[in-house]
Design a protein around this motif. Structure first.
Motif, PDB file in Angstrom:
ATOM      1  N   ASP A 292      -6.905   2.680   5.344  1.00 14.16           N
ATOM      2  CA  ASP A 292      -6.538   2.560   3.949  1.00 14.16           C
ATOM      3  C   ASP A 292      -5.497   1.512   3.918  1.00 14.16           C
ATOM      4  O   ASP A 292      -4.540   1.252   4.549  1.00 14.16           O
ATOM      5  CB  ASP A 292      -5.777   3.732   3.315  1.00 14.16           C
ATOM      6  CG  ASP A 292      -6.691   4.858   3.379  1.00 14.16           C
ATOM      7  OD1 ASP A 292      -7.286   5.113   2.257  1.00 14.16           O
ATOM      8  OD2 ASP A 292      -6.573   5.861   4.126  1.00 14.16           O
ATOM      9  N   THR A 294      -3.520  -1.269   0.796  1.00 12.48           N
ATOM     10  CA  THR A 294      -3.108  -1.702  -0.669  1.00 12.48           C
ATOM     11  C   THR A 294      -2.683  -3.147  -0.358  1.00 12.48           C
ATOM     12  O   THR A 294      -1.857  -3.382   0.516  1.00 12.48           O
ATOM     13  CB  THR A 294      -1.876  -0.969  -1.061  1.00 12.48           C
ATOM     14  OG1 THR A 294      -2.379   0.616  -0.884  1.00 12.48           O
ATOM     15  CG2 THR A 294      -1.474  -1.419  -2.377  1.00 12.48           C
ATOM     16  N   GLU A 325      -6.812  -1.159  -3.995  1.00 12.95           N
ATOM     17  CA  GLU A 325      -6.695  -0.196  -2.785  1.00 12.95           C
ATOM     18  C   GLU A 325      -8.153  -0.023  -2.009  1.00 12.95           C
ATOM     19  O   GLU A 325      -9.141   0.340  -2.872  1.00 12.95           O
ATOM     20  CB  GLU A 325      -6.426   1.384  -3.471  1.00 12.95           C
ATOM     21  CG  GLU A 325      -4.803   1.334  -4.114  1.00 12.95           C
ATOM     22  CD  GLU A 325      -4.450   2.411  -4.475  1.00 12.95           C
ATOM     23  OE1 GLU A 325      -5.092   3.651  -4.610  1.00 12.95           O
ATOM     24  OE2 GLU A 325      -3.257   2.644  -5.175  1.00 12.95           O
TER      25      GLU A 325
END
Length: 802
Positions: A292, A294, A325
């Motif tokens: 993940d 950002t 994101e």
């Protein structure tokens, strides 16, 4: 959904060795280092060293990736493999977060990426704004943490007959760490000479014994990096004139470093696992991971006087911030086992990529002063499901030699989805005639929403045989059937002849193909882009329309077809005395019907275009089209030598050089309504395809081990490249030498520290021509900069093994 040719690769992982004189970075005498020289792609014969194969393969160990202190997987690979290109970009929307990467000067989607021999899913993002590989989607290598990697193998040869679609330029296989005990953890920090781009990274890996016959390796990474900024000062008028026609006094106090031209700020978290369990008649395996990220990067600054701004909300103007994101997830599970006299491998894999557009510090001026300042502008999602089965065994062949036979079947399903943004991100509220949509990136509208899928089935057979001690050969044949455009047959022949103990020749020839990706088939969006009109950058509602859209249908754009390739390579391998190895490999890759994202059509081109654009609500339109036939020729050279210096330790030296040149042989565009075919592929796109990456790249690397000390010096060359803009200005940026230096000290078997500098002499690209600097703001090229434009940086790392 998606997952594919797991098989051709699976047995490759188990039985194969590979191909070629790699960047033999693991020439040390330890058993572990020797193991690093074993490759699993491109061959199914028993394990050999890299220079014994029929095609060139670079093998990069985890230690080599970490030696320079580079914290991104793709960037570290760029400095290790000269034929691999990973340019920097800024103010290119989503491409600031997921940057394109490519092999041999071809498109990013001409390189197949595998993990443990299994196909890796691509990113959902489509590169749109001026970057190398515009119109393509690529695998996000930075979603795979360096801490999880045991080695990377780069096959520099066409391999579609072995691994299926996309493997035109080559194959990158990432081998994950696999251990049942011990591990390591490291902390890295650094920043640029300018004092920005501060980064912090903590990563680690550890292994566990599972029962009596299993092993589980877990690897994790947390990486935080601040932005860099190399923008120039904005000299333009910022505020509306006062009532008497004079300048607003705030002009003297305004911070003119208003733009952000540099690397994006990001925070990344990743976790990978690799599991094996031995059974009486085989092995269960499973691996995968999640990532993940950002990111935050700037768009163009909106001045206070701009009609895209509302002074009531941003009295001094504002810099829209893109904060996408991104997340990737994958899992592969399989079973390798004996089936009579055969070795079988059955596996299932699934992977998906999600890319969500978020805007901060923005506004939809058409909604008036009550407009939100943060937006969800929509999302992209692609997934891949793959099921594979393969059988492999050796048969007795001519002259008492063994022939390896492998055949199998793959089923793959790809899904693609576009999700609309919040209504406020695209709606026209009608306030005071102001532009509609969230500034920085206009949201996907409900008309852009799409959920589509396609599937394909592949059947293949491979043969490989060492006919004599001096001669070996291989052959592969693959049949693919796609639900959306039909079928394809590709083949490959390879051979190697050993003249004596030192000298060998190798050659391959193969056909290949690349199916249009689901992103190219179905992506559609209208967003605000800045276009050069008469020397001035102006905002326009730029539409990217898929080939099933009303606009494409009205103009007879036609359906996409697969790209087809024919490749040849010829190489010499010299294994001399005292560990010297030299490989020289020349290649030619012919690609027909290459898919491009076209140049833009505008209303003045024809009444038909004007009518179609008016109906779509766009100022211009571009499409994915099969447009050109190209030829790429080049040569790769790798020289490696290990020196034993007695009391002064040992020295590993290596030189790697890559040359590639792409030329356009034929332009064959669809006959669209109004006879505007030639408008679809202009000189800007031609230059981007043929000269936007360096033709010459190379690295000289020296690694010196002396007691507890290890020093690594690398001098890399990035040749000249050319960028052309819509005004017809071509700018050549000269080649540059980049020097990296690091040293490591081992306090004991567990604890070590490394310090170093990247770009030691603070080298920058050439500055852009004044007329291309957008009022002196874009000092350096904001797209396609091969080594970036941050200048030098330094770092420190502390590592602990347990």
């Amino acid at each position: 959904m998606k997952k594919t040719n797991l098989l051709a690769v699976t047995i490759s992982s188990v039985l194969a060795t590979s191909g070629s004189a790699a960047i033999a970075q693991s020439n040390s005498t330890s058993a572990d280092a020797q193991a690093e020289r074993i490759t699993v792609i491109g061959s199914r014969l028993s394990q050999r060293t890299a220079t014994d194969g029929t095609a060139p393969v670079d093998i990069i160990s985890a230690e080599d990736l970490q030696a320079s202190g580079i914290t991104e997987t793709a960037r570290a690979l760029q400095y290790a493999v000269p034929s691999f290109n990973f340019p920097s970009s800024s103010i290119t929307d989503g491409s600031d977060a997921v940057r394109p990467a490519s092999l041999r000067g071809l498109s990013p989607d001409h390189t197949l990426v595998l993990i443990n021999g299994k196909r890796r899913h691509s990113s959902a993002l489509v590169h749109l704004n001026g970057t190398t590989g515009r119109g393509s989607s690529n695998v996000d290598l930075n979603a795979i943490p360096i801490s999880a990697i045991q080695r990377i193998e780069v096959l520099r040869d066409g391999a579609a007959a072995q691994y299926g679609s996309d493997a035109i330029a080559g194959v990158i296989n990432i081998v994950l760490r696999n251990q049942d005990q011990g591990g390591d953890v490291s902390i890295t920090g650094g920043q640029t000479y300018e004092g920005d781009g501060e980064n912090f990274k903590i990563q680690g890996s550890t292994g566990f014994r599972i029962g009596q016959a299993g092993a589980l390796t877990l690897s994790a990474e947390y990486h935080n990096k601040n932005r860099t900024n190399r923008a120039g000062l904005d000299p333009r008028q910022q505020y509306p004139l006062l009532g008497d026609g004079s300048l607003d006094p705030r002009e003297d106090e305004f911070n003119r470093l208003s733009h952000h031209v540099g690397d994006a700020e990001f925070e990344n978290l990743a976790l990978f696992a690799n599991f094996t369990y031995q059974l009486a008649n085989g092995e269960i395996y499973s691996f995968g991971g999640v990532s993940d990220r950002t990111s935050k990067s700037g768009a163009f600054y909106r001045r206070a006087l701009d009609d895209r701004n509302l002074i009531e909300v941003y009295p001094d103007g504002f810099l829209p911030t893109l904060a996408p994101e991104t997340s990737d997830a994958s899992i592969v599970t399989g079973y390798r086992f004996g089936l009579g006299t055969w070795d079988a491998d059955i596996s299932v894999g699934y992977g998906e990529s999600l890319f969500e557009y978020h805007l901060e510090n923005s506004i939809n001026a058409s909604l008036g002063p009550n407009s939100p300042q943060e937006f969800f502008a929509g999302g992209l999602r692609t997934s891949e499901l793959s099921v594979s089965a393969e059988l492999t065994r050796f048969f007795q062949f001519y002259n008492n030699s063994d022939i390896a036979v492998a055949f199998g079947v793959n089923y793959r399903e790809n899904d693609y989805k576009i999700r609309a943004g919040d209504e406020a991100s695209y709606i026209n509220g009608g306030f005071d005639g102001r532009p509609a949509g969230s500034q920085g990136f206009t949201g996907f509208t409900p008309d852009s929403q799409i959920t589509e899928s396609r599937d394909n089935t592949g059947l293949y057979v491979e043969l490989e045989n060492a006919l004599t001690d001096a001669f070996q050969w291989g052959a592969a044949l693959r049949y693919e059937d796609y639900s959306d455009f039909g079928d394809n047959v590709s083949w490959k022949l390879s051979g190697r002849y050993q003249f004596n103990d030192q000298l060998a020749a190798r050659a391959t020839t193969n056909t290949g193909f690349r199916a249009p990706s689901v992103q190219q088939l179905y992506f559609t969006n209208i967003s605000t882009l800045f276009v050069n009109r008469d020397g001035e950058l102006v905002p326009e509602q730029s539409g990217t329309f898929n080939n099933i859209s009303d606009v494409a249908q009205a103009l007879d754009i036609g359906a996409l077809q697969p790209e087809e390739s024919q490749s040849y390579s010829l190489g010499l391998v010299w294994n001399g005395y005292n560990g010297l190895s030299v490989t020289i490999d020349a290649f030619q890759i012919d690609i027909d019907d290459r898919i491009i994202l076209s140049s833009s059509l505008i209303p003045s081109d024809s009444p038909a275009v004007a009518a179609a654009l008016e109906q779509a609500g766009a100022d211009n339109a571009r499409f994915f089209v099969n447009a050109v036939d190209t030829t790429t020729r080049g040569v790769d050279v790798v020289v490696a030598q290990q020196f034993e210096l007695n009391d002064w330790g040992s020295l590993r030296a290596q030189l790697a050089y890559g040359y590639n040149r792409t030329s356009v042989n034929n332009v064959e565009l669809p006959e669209i309504l109004g006879g505007l075919e030639n408008r679809l592929f202009d000189n800007v796109e031609r230059t981007r395809m043929t000269r936007s990456v360096p033709q010459h790249t190379g690295t000289i690397g020296l690694t010196h081990n002396y007691g507890a000390w290890q020093t690594h010096l690398a001098v890399s060359y990035f040749g000249d490249y050319i960028i052309e803009n819509n005004a017809g200005t071509r700018t050549t940026f000269s080649g540059k030498w980049i020097t990296d230096l690091s040293t490591r000290y081992r306090f004991n078997d567990q604890l070590s520290a490394r310090v170093g500098v990247q770009n030691l002499f603070d080298v920058y690209p050439d500055r852009q021509l004044p007329e291309n600097q957008f009022n002196g703001i874009f000092l350096y090229p904001n797209t396609n900069a091969p080594f970036g434009f941050n200048g030098g940086s330094y770092f420190a790392e502390l590592s602990y093994r347990f």
